[in-house]
Design an enzyme around this catalytic site. Sequence first.
Site, PDB file in Angstrom:
ATOM      1  N   TYR A   1       0.730  -1.222   0.149  1.00  0.00           N
ATOM      2  CA  TYR A   1      -0.141  -0.044   0.041  1.00  0.00           C
ATOM      3  C   TYR A   1       0.990   1.065  -0.010  1.00  0.00           C
ATOM      4  O   TYR A   1       1.477   1.542   1.034  1.00  0.00           O
ATOM      5  CB  TYR A   1      -0.986   0.026   1.355  1.00  0.00           C
TER       6      TYR A   1
ATOM      7  N   HIS B   1       0.281 -12.044   1.292  1.00  0.00           N
ATOM      8  CA  HIS B   1      -0.696 -11.154   0.379  1.00  0.00           C
ATOM      9  C   HIS B   1      -0.582 -11.634  -1.208  1.00  0.00           C
ATOM     10  O   HIS B   1       0.392 -11.757  -1.864  1.00  0.00           O
ATOM     11  CB  HIS B   1       0.137  -9.851   0.445  1.00  0.00           C
TER      12      HIS B   1
END
Length: 307
Positions: free
Chosen positions: A41, A124
């Site tokens: 992010y 992830h």
Amino acid sequence: MILGCASMGGLYRPITEEEAHAALHTAWELGVRSFDTAPHYGAGQSEEYLGAFLRTKAREEFTLSTKVGRLLYDDPAAKDGAAGFFGAPRRSRRLDYSAAGVRRSLDESLERLGLDRVDVLLVHDPEDHMPQALGEAGPALTALRDEGLLSGWGVGTNYADVAERFVREAGADTVLIAGRYSLLDRRAEAGLLAACAEHGVDVLAAGVLNSGLLVDPQPGAPFNYAPAPEWIVEAAQRMAAACERHGVSLRAAALQFPSRHSAVTEVVTGAGRVDSIRDTVAQLAAEVPAELWAELDELVPDQGRLP
């Protein structure tokens, strides 16, 4: 509620540290104590902004998850807007699901966060790297948990079948499933959620607004990060009309829907601005009558056609 912090990394538009801290302060004042971030992010910016805020709070007052699978390196040539994040540091990402990569990722995340520990680590987006993710990342995370360095570990993905493999084959404690258990998209229910209930695995439901379609279902609205086909928009519009008849917003129903399943322990919301966080908390507190749930269940579109 878990506050997902992709927006703190500049998802879709830049965000200053002051704007991020205002949003985080609002969430904290409204009672939010769980936060989820990732190196991905904003190439670490989300972790940096979130960590700076959380360092002003007592560590025992909040829970925090971040992710492994992407290592960062400084890259002056990195382009703004990479992977949809704007205004982020000039860093690039390298996929790495190895055991050594897990340890390095954790160390580097703790450095960016400025904290001595995280509570949960999630693998992830491992769908294209399953042999290494299951064979190396999973055991490395189990070892970190067994050493007492984590309270648990799991997987964060948009693919229900991928998450189910981590539950059945790797001993994950937690699953963060994005977009696959919502008012519109219930593909996680029969396989993944059943497996999690069987094995006592916590389910964190994310992406419950389906990229925005369940906020304002107009032509061109996104579903699964792309413009929604007309028939899906129409299905969402029928749900919105049902909600309106009952005096409930579509957002309230969409945000509250996942918690109807016993395996779902928390809903991850991506609200990243002060107003959207206030609205999210209000929608989660709104009363949704049983009659509306029954009506919405009758309006679920054909799951086999979903992209």
